[in-house]
Scaffold this motif. Structure first.
Motif, short mmCIF file in Angstrom:
data_model
loop_
_atom_site.label_atom_id
_atom_site.label_comp_id
_atom_site.label_asym_id
_atom_site.label_seq_id
_atom_site.Cartn_x
_atom_site.Cartn_y
_atom_site.Cartn_z
N ALA A 72 -25.17 -6.86 -31.47
CA ALA A 72 -25.51 -8.27 -31.28
C ALA A 72 -26.90 -8.56 -31.82
CB ALA A 72 -25.43 -8.65 -29.80
N LEU A 73 -27.17 -9.85 -32.06
CA LEU A 73 -28.48 -10.32 -32.50
C LEU A 73 -28.93 -11.48 -31.62
CD1 LEU A 73 -28.28 -10.45 -36.41
CD2 LEU A 73 -29.68 -8.91 -35.05
N ARG A 74 -30.22 -11.57 -31.41
CA ARG A 74 -30.79 -12.74 -30.74
C ARG A 74 -31.95 -13.24 -31.58
NH1 ARG A 74 -32.90 -10.86 -26.03
NH2 ARG A 74 -35.01 -10.88 -26.87
N ARG A 75 -31.82 -14.49 -32.03
CA ARG A 75 -32.87 -15.08 -32.85
C ARG A 75 -34.10 -15.38 -32.02
NH1 ARG A 75 -31.39 -13.40 -37.65
NH2 ARG A 75 -29.35 -14.23 -38.34
N LYS A 76 -35.24 -15.37 -32.67
CA LYS A 76 -36.51 -15.60 -31.98
C LYS A 76 -36.52 -16.93 -31.26
CE LYS A 76 -41.48 -15.94 -32.89
NZ LYS A 76 -42.54 -15.89 -33.93
N GLU A 77 -35.95 -17.95 -31.90
CA GLU A 77 -36.01 -19.30 -31.33
C GLU A 77 -34.83 -19.61 -30.40
OE1 GLU A 77 -33.82 -19.31 -35.21
OE2 GLU A 77 -35.74 -18.53 -34.49
N GLU A 78 -33.94 -18.65 -30.22
CA GLU A 78 -32.76 -18.89 -29.38
C GLU A 78 -32.75 -17.95 -28.19
OE1 GLU A 78 -29.36 -18.44 -31.83
OE2 GLU A 78 -29.95 -19.99 -33.27
#
Length: 336
Positions: free
Chosen positions: A290-296
């Motif tokens: 999985a990925l988590r964006r900095k702004e999300e």
């Protein structure tokens, strides 16, 4: 263990001295064993009571020998008994002072409030991964267990500001509240949040409505062991193959795999690359789940090969500890 051996040696020395004296008087004076024991005791103790029979020259010489031996033996025994208590207190005070010095220098560490059933498993994971942490507990039995395990601790009430200050809450990175009562966890979370607004807090919820209260008090996340245990038991019964799969990927034979999050820092070679071009599986052997964006705040799972990585993004990966460490070096992540 060492103290027990010392005590056994001291008892053995006294026993040998009394046994030697009893046997010696028994044969030298030809008296009953009780009288011989009596003669030995009054000689060793030097109380000066009357002898049970007329002393022969040999018996007098033997008495002088026993007196000299008893002075040395009793003196040795008494000095060792005193040292056992004094050394124990000094050693305990030295260990406590040393531990307090270590705690006073902690930064970016974690605080575990309560080392009960849930807290024990929590600290075991921190210890296994060699992550700095300190435990707060007020139970004397728990404190003794922490001492024996050489775990940093602060003895006191986790709901009090003074206790949290001793655990260096102002410099801590996170706090886990695993106290047995929801009210104590709520108060601990509320106090901790006021003392450190940047603290990441995870709290144990016992009652059904406790989770909402804990989050209002300042907890970032809550965990209900009863709820998790119940869901897992139901899943094991209704979908056993799913549980078998999850167990398999986290306990693959003798190799234990972990789910970890790795942050991409500015200046990393991964910045602005797609997942395909980053070749993370080839370089490290890890699987990016999985990925988590900095702004999300939310993560998205199973990212495609064309997803581009940016500084500040976080990757959730599955693999061995050494593989995760290698990826952290590539990503320049120092907070793992």
């Amino acid at each position: 263990m060492e103290n027990r051996r010392r005590v056994m040696v001291l008892v053995l020395l006294i026993f040998i001295l009394i046994l030697t004296g009893t046997i010696g008087y028994r044969f030298l004076l030809d008296i009953p064993l009780v009288d011989a024991l009596y003669m030995t005791v009054i000689t060793v103790s030097t109380v000066g009571y009357k002898e049970v029979t007329e002393m022969t020259p040999e018996a007098k010489l033997f008495s002088m020998f026993i007196i000299i031996m008893s002075i040395g033996t009793v003196g040795y025994v008494v000095s060792n008994i005193v040292s056992l208590f004094v050394e124990g207190e000094i050693k305990e005070a030295w260990k406590l002072k040393r531990m307090e010095n270590i705690i006073s220098k902690l930064e970016n560490h974690y605080i575990i409030c309560g080392a009960g059933e849930t807290g024990f498993y929590t600290l075991a994971q921190f210890k296994k991964q060699n992550i700095p942490f300190v435990v707060i507990d007020s139970d004397k039995k728990v404190i003794e267990e922490l001492k024996e395990s050489d775990i940093l601790y602060v003895e006191g009430d986790a709901t009090h500001e003074g206790t949290l200050n001793k655990a260096r809450i102002a410099f801590a990175k996170g706090l886990v509240a695993t106290l047995p009562k929801d009210a104590d966890n709520v108060y601990t979370v509320l106090t901790a949040r006021q003392m450190n607004s940047e603290l990441h807090i995870v709290a144990r919820a016992v009652e059904e409505n406790a989770s909402e209260k804990l989050k209002k008090a300042g907890a970032n996340n809550t965990v209900s062991p009863n709820e998790i245990g119940g869901i897992r038991m139901a899943t094991m019964m209704l979908r056993p193959k799913v549980i078998s799969f999850l167990d398999a990927i986290t306990h693959a034979g003798d190799v234990v795999l972990s789910l970890e999050d790795v942050n991409i820092r500015e200046g990393s070679s991964l910045c602005d690359l797609t997942l395909k071009d980053s070749a993370i599986p080839e370089k490290t052997g890890l699987i990016v789940l999985a990925l988590r964006r900095k702004e999300e705040k939310n993560m998205f799972f199973n990212p495609g090969p064309n997803e581009r990585l940016h500084a500040g993004d976080a990757m959730v990966v599955l693999g061995r500890d050494d593989q995760v460490k290698k990826l952290r070096e590539i990503a320049h992540d120092t907070e793992g």
